[in-house]
Design an enzyme around this catalytic site. Structure first.
Site, PDB file in Angstrom:
ATOM      1  N   ASP A 479       0.837  -1.232  -0.059  1.00 46.31           N
ATOM      2  CA  ASP A 479       0.206  -0.260   0.060  1.00 46.31           C
ATOM      3  C   ASP A 479       1.132   1.724   0.285  1.00 46.31           C
ATOM      4  OD1 ASP A 479      -2.090   1.897   0.071  1.00 46.31           O
ATOM      5  OD2 ASP A 479      -3.294   0.690   1.355  1.00 46.31           O
ATOM      6  N   ASP A 549     -11.037   1.501  -3.367  1.00 46.22           N
ATOM      7  CA  ASP A 549     -11.352   2.456  -2.130  1.00 46.22           C
ATOM      8  C   ASP A 549     -12.535   1.803  -1.972  1.00 46.22           C
ATOM      9  OD1 ASP A 549      -8.409   1.744  -0.555  1.00 46.22           O
ATOM     10  OD2 ASP A 549      -9.127   3.369   0.620  1.00 46.22           O
TER      11      ASP A 549
HETATM   12  C1  GLA Z   1      -6.032   2.024   2.198  1.00 48.41           C
HETATM   13  C2  GLA Z   1      -6.044   0.724   1.429  1.00 48.41           C
HETATM   14  C3  GLA Z   1      -7.352  -0.130   1.871  1.00 48.41           C
HETATM   15  C4  GLA Z   1      -6.533  -0.483   3.515  1.00 48.41           C
HETATM   16  C5  GLA Z   1      -6.598   0.274   3.994  1.00 48.41           C
HETATM   17  C6  GLA Z   1      -5.294  -0.489   4.922  1.00 48.41           C
HETATM   18  O1  GLA Z   1      -6.887   3.114   2.053  1.00 48.41           O
HETATM   19  O2  GLA Z   1      -6.460   1.613   0.717  1.00 48.41           O
HETATM   20  O3  GLA Z   1      -7.427  -1.099   1.657  1.00 48.41           O
HETATM   21  O4  GLA Z   1      -5.707  -1.615   3.098  1.00 48.41           O
HETATM   22  O5  GLA Z   1      -5.446   1.392   3.026  1.00 48.41           O
HETATM   23  O6  GLA Z   1      -5.119   0.953   6.414  1.00 48.41           O
END
Ligand code: GLA
Length: 737
Positions: A479, A549
């Site tokens: 990420d 997301d």
């Molecule tokens: C980001 C990712 C999510 C999750 C969060 C965790 O927003 O896109 O899928 O992994 O971080 O903090």
């Protein structure tokens, strides 16, 4: 012959199966662009295409060459200061401050195949798929610098890959102020620019607008390709649609600051440039060094945007994505993020794992919160050691239990980040990006590690590889949850600060390179708060990415539809999550959530210990169904049919078709249900007109031409279990009989 020259070696004709790209040495020794478009015959010269008329009020190259007016000439890679007022591809600053250069063709080489770049993600031709590479070597008459223009022709996917290499074999030092990867001078401006823009949780929406005089561009200065703009763009004729018409596609194998610009000049010619964003970029080309630009991808078709997406997608599968994973079916996963957020321990997770296992899920992905003291997002980034409160027996013990069930185990990391509340920050406060004399700018309470500093990359490699070994990891979700604004590296010298954003990316790529080489069996998924780094640089290392997301099925229709223009379905992580949806509160049926998420790499992201027996049963059916058709969903030919970006946009449909056209699945989605509507038909595409099919195992059979031209009757939406008749979906499965 894919690449050929004429007898006098002044003309270079690059041919793919359906396109031609022609370059010519001009009378001043510089390079002109002759043509890019549908394949044309090989000739010794194309004098007519190079015809000139003298125009007033624009400079000529010299008194003796009145009709050589650089502004009217289609340039291959435009220099600065030689009579062409359009934006240049590469001004280079010399010790005396001048940026005027005269690069002329010295020699060239044609090689079979295509090797990878050393420090950057790149295309390749491991399978000897007839690729040929042309290197045009230019020399500057003023500075003696060398410039290689590199072209690789991938004939069967109708793709040409370009990059530039600046080589300083002189005793002096120079500075590159701009270094685009490719340039294309098209002879007219009758095109629409199609771009994919948005923001967090609303990535890659389609915007289409006619070119207008002047400069138009999409770009990023966030040190990431970004949610806001994607490096993939198209230029299409106004009449071009999904099924027909001319379209160019451009993309960049890069994840940092980029700029794609189109400049329509006073003569209605269009100059397309793709590369590193020249703002916030300069590179010291010291004596004895060279600079390699990222690679730009160009593709052209006369057969509409579906064809363009398909040929570019096939190209990435064959020549960009790690061969081990390129055509390997991706596991159905369950991710605990939306199920638990930070609130979990081993016991809670195991109950999800066990239930998922019973449903046929193949991998458990442990998301954020397993390390340091990370019970919320204010702390612990950089502390890549397991939280013993959550995993008293260690992470290896937990992963062992997952593996014992025959499931794969995946883990979330956010390698490039640091929290102020962390052990890493106590030990290395100076590893953060930002000027210590200025107030540092937090985002999601976190800061960025200086990936331009080799020690940081080495530290991360050591920590991450240790955990990968300890847990026998199968998958990483990498990420990156914030962009860089306070661009300053304490590691770099003052004169190198403008190199930072690119050096940062080189550090990220080095870490990816080392980890993927040390753990070739591990599947990487890239993520950046969802789809904030959904680009080809990432895809080289991480064959799939978390698309957004936003897991709401309705929002996802647009996001996945938009993404599909530039990237194949196997690259898109798509999950079924709980309702009301966490991002927008919308309630959609499990059926519709599944019907959207099938078109990608399917996952589940909800607490399945809390859903009803009925929904568990339905989830199991979805998983069984997806397994049956997984290869088609991930690797089939994808067609867009009805666009959610049309003005009404109430109906979206898309389709995957097998290579032999014996099987096709249409996904059809209706947002709102209206009363008394006209009979609705779904028109298939891409079938064999002469084959006979059933639809959803119907007793009636249909010829392909019938399904494509007369369509298939679709029933009115009904209330769906406990869910309303809005946000309705249908899957139509056509099987050859
Ligand atoms: C980001 C990712 C999510 C999750 C969060 C965790 O927003 O896109 O899928 O992994 O971080 O903090």
């Amino acid at each position: 012959m894919t690449i050929s020259t004429n007898k006098s070696k002044t003309l270079f004709h690059l041919q793919t199966d359906h396109t031609s790209y022609i370059i010519q040495e001009l009378e001043n020794g510089e390079l002109g662009q002759v043509y890019y478009g549908p394949k044309i015959h090989q000739k010794e010269s194309y004098d007519n295409l190079m015809t000139r008329e003298i125009h007033d009020a624009t400079p000529s190259l010299s008194e003796g060459m009145q009709d050589f007016q650089p502004e009217l000439i289609k340039q291959e890679y435009a220099s600065f200061g030689k009579g062409d007022y359009r934006y240049p591809a590469f001004p280079i600053e010399q010790p005396n401050g001048s940026r005027i250069t005269e690069f002329k063709l010295q020699n060239f080489a044609i090689k079979e195949g295509k090797s990878r770049l050393k420090d950057l993600p790149s295309t390749f031709d491991d399978t000897n798929d007839d690729a040929q590479t042309l290197v045009l070597n230019l020399k500057d008459q003023i500075t003696d610098l060398n410039l290689d223009l590199n072209y690789t022709v991938f004939p069967h996917q109708d793709v040409i890959v370009r990059s530039s290499t600046f080589i300083n074999s002189t005793a002096a030092d120079y500075k590159i102020n701009t270094a685009y990867s490719s340039q294309l001078d098209l002879p007219d401006a009758n095109y629409d620019l199609i771009q994919f823009s948005g923001n967090w949780a609303r990535e890659r929406h389609l915007y289409r607008s006619p070119l207008r005089p002047g400069l138009q561009s999409v770009s990023s200065l966030r040190a990431a390709s970004s949610h806001q703009q994607n490096p993939f763009i198209m230029l299409a004729r106004p009449e071009t649609d999904e099924q027909s018409g001319a379209a160019f596609g451009f993309n960049l194998v890069y994840s940092g600051n980029f700029k794609d610009s189109v400049e329509v000049d006073q003569f209605d010619a269009s100059r397309v440039m793709v590369g590193i964003n020249p703002d916030e970029f300069a590179w010291n080309l010291q004596s004895g060094t060279s600079f390699q630009t990222p690679e730009a991808i160009m593709s052209f078709t006369e057969d509409g945007m579906n064809q363009l997406s398909q040929q570019m997608g096939a190209f990435y599968t064959d020549h960009l994505v790690a061969p081990k994973f390129a055509k390997q079916e991706r596991p159905i996963l369950i991710n605990n993020w939306e199920a638990t957020y930070f609130d979990f321990d081993e016991k809670k997770l195991m109950s999800i794992v066990n239930k998922a296992h019973a449903l046929g899920v193949e991998m458990f992905v442990l998301d954020d919160g397993w390390f340091g003291k990370r019970n919320d997002d204010t702390t612990s980034l950089g502390d890549w050691f397991v939280d013993k409160d959550k995993f008293p027996d260690g992470l290896g013990h937990f992963s062992q239990q997952v593996h014992d069930l025959g499931m794969k185990f995946g883990l979330w990391f956010e390698p490039e980040m640091i929290s102020c509340k962390s052990k890493l920050h106590e030990d290395h406060p100076d590893w953060m990006v930002g000027d210590p004399n200025a107030q540092l700018i937090p985002s999601r309470h976190q800061f960025v590690l200086d990936m331009a500093k080799p020690e940081v990359v080495d530290y991360l490699y050591e920590k991450i590889s240790q955990i990968m070994s300890d847990t026998k990891l199968d998958y990483i979700k990498w990420d990156m949850n914030r962009n860089i604004t306070d661009t300053f590296s304490r590691y770099l010298k003052p004169e190198q600060q403008a190199e930072f954003a690119h050096r940062y990316m080189l550090g990220v790529y080095r870490l990816y390179d080392q980890l993927t080489k040390a753990f070739p069996e591990v599947l990487f998924e890239s993520c950046a708060s969802g789809g904030g780094r959904f680009d080809l640089g990432m895809m080289y290392y991480a064959p799939q990415a978390w698309t957004s997301d936003d897991t709401d099925a309705v929002e996802r229709i647009k996001i996945q539809y938009g993404t599909s223009y530039g990237y194949p379905l196997s690259m898109m992580g798509a999950h079924v999550s709980a309702v009301p949806n966490d991002q927008n509160g919308r309630i959609t049926s499990l059926k519709t959530r599944g019907a959207v998420a099938f078109f990608g790499d399917l996952g589940y992201e909800l607490d399945i210990t809390k859903i009803s027996e009925e929904e568990l049963k339905q989830t199991k059916e979805q998983i069984d169904f997806y397994k049956q058709y997984r290869n088609l969903f991930q690797f089939g030919k994808f067609y867009r049919i009805d666009s959610p970006f049309e003005e009404d946009g109430n109906i979206t449909s898309w389709e995957v078709v097998s290579d032999d056209k014996s099987l096709a699945i249409v996904g059809r989605y209706q947002l709102l249900n209206h009363p008394s509507v006209a009979y609705q038909r779904q028109y298939f595409v891409g079938l064999d007109p002469n084959k006979q099919y059933t639809v959803n195992d119907s007793s009636e059979t249909f010829y392909g031409d019938e399904l494509m031209n007369a369509g298939y009757f679709v029933k009115m939406a009904q209330v769906d279990g406990n869910y309303s008749s809005d946000f309705h979906s249908d899957l139509l499965i056509a099987k050859e009989i």
